[in-house]
Design a protein around this motif. Sequence first.
Motif, PDB file in Angstrom:
ATOM      1  N   ASN A   1      33.611  47.030  40.683  1.00 24.22           N
ATOM      2  CA  ASN A   1      34.233  47.914  41.398  1.00 24.22           C
ATOM      3  C   ASN A   1      35.367  47.572  42.227  1.00 24.22           C
ATOM      4  O   ASN A   1      36.456  48.206  42.634  1.00 24.22           O
ATOM      5  N   THR A   2      35.511  45.986  42.426  1.00 28.76           N
ATOM      6  CA  THR A   2      36.618  45.504  43.166  1.00 28.76           C
ATOM      7  C   THR A   2      37.815  45.488  42.136  1.00 28.76           C
ATOM      8  O   THR A   2      38.939  45.238  42.644  1.00 28.76           O
ATOM      9  N   PHE A   3      37.714  45.353  40.766  1.00 26.70           N
ATOM     10  CA  PHE A   3      38.751  45.143  40.012  1.00 26.70           C
ATOM     11  C   PHE A   3      39.857  46.413  39.982  1.00 26.70           C
ATOM     12  O   PHE A   3      39.354  47.446  39.808  1.00 26.70           O
ATOM     13  N   GLY A   4      41.012  45.944  40.483  1.00 27.16           N
ATOM     14  CA  GLY A   4      41.849  47.039  40.514  1.00 27.16           C
ATOM     15  C   GLY A   4      41.918  47.725  41.935  1.00 27.16           C
ATOM     16  O   GLY A   4      42.717  48.446  42.099  1.00 27.16           O
ATOM     17  N   TRP A   5      41.070  47.120  42.514  1.00 26.95           N
ATOM     18  CA  TRP A   5      40.997  47.704  44.104  1.00 26.95           C
ATOM     19  C   TRP A   5      41.553  46.534  45.103  1.00 26.95           C
ATOM     20  O   TRP A   5      42.520  46.426  45.578  1.00 26.95           O
ATOM     21  N   THR A   6      40.387  45.802  45.397  1.00 26.55           N
ATOM     22  CA  THR A   6      40.454  44.422  46.246  1.00 26.55           C
ATOM     23  C   THR A   6      40.915  43.367  45.517  1.00 26.55           C
ATOM     24  O   THR A   6      41.209  42.279  46.177  1.00 26.55           O
ATOM     25  N   SER A   7      40.890  43.428  44.075  1.00 21.56           N
ATOM     26  CA  SER A   7      41.216  42.425  43.216  1.00 21.56           C
ATOM     27  C   SER A   7      42.147  42.822  42.334  1.00 21.56           C
ATOM     28  O   SER A   7      41.970  43.763  41.443  1.00 21.56           O
ATOM     29  N   ASP A   8      43.586  42.343  42.393  1.00 19.56           N
ATOM     30  CA  ASP A   8      44.480  42.341  41.147  1.00 19.56           C
ATOM     31  C   ASP A   8      43.977  41.965  40.017  1.00 19.56           C
ATOM     32  O   ASP A   8      42.887  41.294  39.763  1.00 19.56           O
ATOM     33  N   GLU A   9      44.779  41.969  38.781  1.00 22.17           N
ATOM     34  CA  GLU A   9      44.394  41.656  37.575  1.00 22.17           C
ATOM     35  C   GLU A   9      44.212  40.092  37.518  1.00 22.17           C
ATOM     36  O   GLU A   9      43.470  39.734  36.779  1.00 22.17           O
ATOM     37  N   THR A  10      45.024  39.482  38.090  1.00 26.36           N
ATOM     38  CA  THR A  10      44.883  38.071  38.018  1.00 26.36           C
ATOM     39  C   THR A  10      43.811  37.572  38.647  1.00 26.36           C
ATOM     40  O   THR A  10      42.958  36.751  38.139  1.00 26.36           O
ATOM     41  N   SER A  11      43.365  37.941  39.771  1.00 24.74           N
ATOM     42  CA  SER A  11      42.419  37.657  40.645  1.00 24.74           C
ATOM     43  C   SER A  11      41.114  38.148  39.820  1.00 24.74           C
ATOM     44  O   SER A  11      39.957  37.235  39.708  1.00 24.74           O
ATOM     45  N   SER A  12      41.039  39.077  39.378  1.00 22.11           N
ATOM     46  CA  SER A  12      40.023  39.939  38.359  1.00 22.11           C
ATOM     47  C   SER A  12      39.496  38.759  37.371  1.00 22.11           C
ATOM     48  O   SER A  12      38.418  38.597  37.025  1.00 22.11           O
ATOM     49  N   PHE A  13      40.678  38.359  36.593  1.00 26.88           N
ATOM     50  CA  PHE A  13      40.574  37.547  35.600  1.00 26.88           C
ATOM     51  C   PHE A  13      39.872  36.189  35.877  1.00 26.88           C
ATOM     52  O   PHE A  13      38.831  35.489  35.408  1.00 26.88           O
ATOM     53  N   GLU A  14      40.289  35.599  37.074  1.00 30.82           N
ATOM     54  CA  GLU A  14      39.591  34.372  37.642  1.00 30.82           C
ATOM     55  C   GLU A  14      38.308  34.491  37.908  1.00 30.82           C
ATOM     56  O   GLU A  14      37.405  33.772  37.527  1.00 30.82           O
ATOM     57  N   ILE A  15      37.942  35.664  38.579  1.00 23.93           N
ATOM     58  CA  ILE A  15      36.348  35.969  38.900  1.00 23.93           C
ATOM     59  C   ILE A  15      35.625  36.251  37.717  1.00 23.93           C
ATOM     60  O   ILE A  15      34.473  35.455  37.441  1.00 23.93           O
ATOM     61  N   LEU A  16      36.169  37.003  36.530  1.00 25.35           N
ATOM     62  CA  LEU A  16      35.378  37.011  35.453  1.00 25.35           C
ATOM     63  C   LEU A  16      35.161  35.719  34.599  1.00 25.35           C
ATOM     64  O   LEU A  16      34.288  35.299  34.150  1.00 25.35           O
ATOM     65  N   ASP A  17      36.228  34.758  34.760  1.00 26.97           N
ATOM     66  CA  ASP A  17      36.121  33.495  34.047  1.00 26.97           C
ATOM     67  C   ASP A  17      35.156  32.757  34.854  1.00 26.97           C
ATOM     68  O   ASP A  17      34.335  32.078  34.098  1.00 26.97           O
ATOM     69  N   ALA A  18      35.075  32.748  35.928  1.00 27.57           N
ATOM     70  CA  ALA A  18      34.216  31.816  36.745  1.00 27.57           C
ATOM     71  C   ALA A  18      32.934  32.368  36.665  1.00 27.57           C
ATOM     72  O   ALA A  18      31.896  31.666  36.570  1.00 27.57           O
ATOM     73  N   PHE A  19      32.681  33.737  36.624  1.00 24.01           N
ATOM     74  CA  PHE A  19      31.238  34.365  36.316  1.00 24.01           C
ATOM     75  C   PHE A  19      30.705  33.769  34.916  1.00 24.01           C
ATOM     76  O   PHE A  19      29.471  33.333  35.040  1.00 24.01           O
ATOM     77  N   THR A  20      31.438  33.785  33.900  1.00 23.22           N
ATOM     78  CA  THR A  20      30.746  33.458  32.788  1.00 23.22           C
ATOM     79  C   THR A  20      30.674  32.276  32.838  1.00 23.22           C
ATOM     80  O   THR A  20      29.648  31.638  32.201  1.00 23.22           O
ATOM     81  N   ALA A  21      31.473  31.336  33.163  1.00 24.18           N
ATOM     82  CA  ALA A  21      31.357  29.893  33.323  1.00 24.18           C
ATOM     83  C   ALA A  21      30.084  29.416  34.044  1.00 24.18           C
ATOM     84  O   ALA A  21      29.655  28.395  33.498  1.00 24.18           O
ATOM     85  N   GLY A  22      29.754  30.139  35.082  1.00 19.21           N
ATOM     86  CA  GLY A  22      28.451  29.982  35.778  1.00 19.21           C
ATOM     87  C   GLY A  22      27.368  30.429  35.196  1.00 19.21           C
ATOM     88  O   GLY A  22      26.216  30.410  35.516  1.00 19.21           O
ATOM     89  N   GLY A  23      27.449  31.027  33.726  1.00 21.63           N
ATOM     90  CA  GLY A  23      26.205  31.383  33.160  1.00 21.63           C
ATOM     91  C   GLY A  23      26.070  33.085  33.148  1.00 21.63           C
ATOM     92  O   GLY A  23      25.109  33.525  32.490  1.00 21.63           O
ATOM     93  N   GLY A  24      27.002  33.796  33.750  1.00 19.95           N
ATOM     94  CA  GLY A  24      26.796  35.162  33.899  1.00 19.95           C
ATOM     95  C   GLY A  24      27.357  35.754  32.646  1.00 19.95           C
ATOM     96  O   GLY A  24      28.172  35.242  31.996  1.00 19.95           O
ATOM     97  N   ASN A  25      26.782  36.931  32.222  1.00 19.39           N
ATOM     98  CA  ASN A  25      27.110  37.656  31.122  1.00 19.39           C
ATOM     99  C   ASN A  25      26.879  39.403  31.212  1.00 19.39           C
ATOM    100  O   ASN A  25      27.615  39.999  30.193  1.00 19.39           O
TER     101      ASN A  25
END
Length: 313
Positions: A19-43
């Motif tokens: 819900n934060t993507f495109g709201w409180t997180s722009d695309e660049t920040s959203s990509f960073e969050i998604l990258d870190a989430f998957t790197a941490g084991g999230g899927n």
Amino acid sequence: MAAIGNSNLDIFPLALGGNTFGWTSDETSSFEILDAFTAGGGNFIDTADSYSAFADGNSGGESETIIGNWTSARGNRDDVVIATKVSQHPEFKGLAPNNIAAAAEASLKRLQSDHIDVYYAHYDDDKTPLVESLAAFDQLVKDGKVRYVAISNYSADRIREWLSLSEENGFAKPIALQPHYNLVTRADYEAELAPVATDNNLGVFPYFALAAGFLTGKYRTREDLEGQARKRLATGYFTDKGLDVVTALSDIADAHDAEISTVALAWLLEQPSVTAPIASASKIAQLPALLAAPGLKLSADELTRLTDVSGRI
């Protein structure tokens, strides 16, 4: 990893809210969050076609678009499980069969995918016969555009009706339920919805798992909410009894050298019907506390303290 209901989907026991993507997180920040989430084991990533039409200047679909751009850029669509929802996008309101079909096509296009892993009915639509909506969801499954269907924000009676109609008509059965549930919002879920979920082996994904940020401990006074993007959402949780819960969370977090949000999510994960809480991050710095929750083991006394203090609300 955790299985979702009767499906063959296995997920990390924390869902990342989009819900934060495109709201409180722009695309660049959203990509960073998604990258870190998957790197941490999230899927498992949870979004909706309406995110974030509620934000000034947005029209809906922003979150799906960012997620689609990210999976395309990373080439990892088959490595993640994506859930999205239908009924609230400004252009696709309700659950009439034609609307469900059109909204699904729009979501697939934004997600740059040929399938949706989990497709939720976001809110009930009492203007459309439920059996007609279920037939439309079932057709999406038959067509391979949706792997599994799921339910969000329905009453216990309507969930039972959905399950009954699925059985009677041979429709694809729902695998998951997404309710409003957290340490300061317990009564309705535990009394009405949890028994239905348990009896029917529905995976449960609580949204507002951190009470719109209230259960992170960063809002200790009403002044702390001023100027915050989540002010409208978090204000409803702000009570003296709610602050008692935050105090208990803070004490337990200190004992574990953990973040308050980690403890709040860990309590949810100890609830017998919960598969994975949904939590979102606006900044990459918020993510480690979320990813740590599945690994935090609370003692029986700590669980009892949190259950007791939150039960007074």
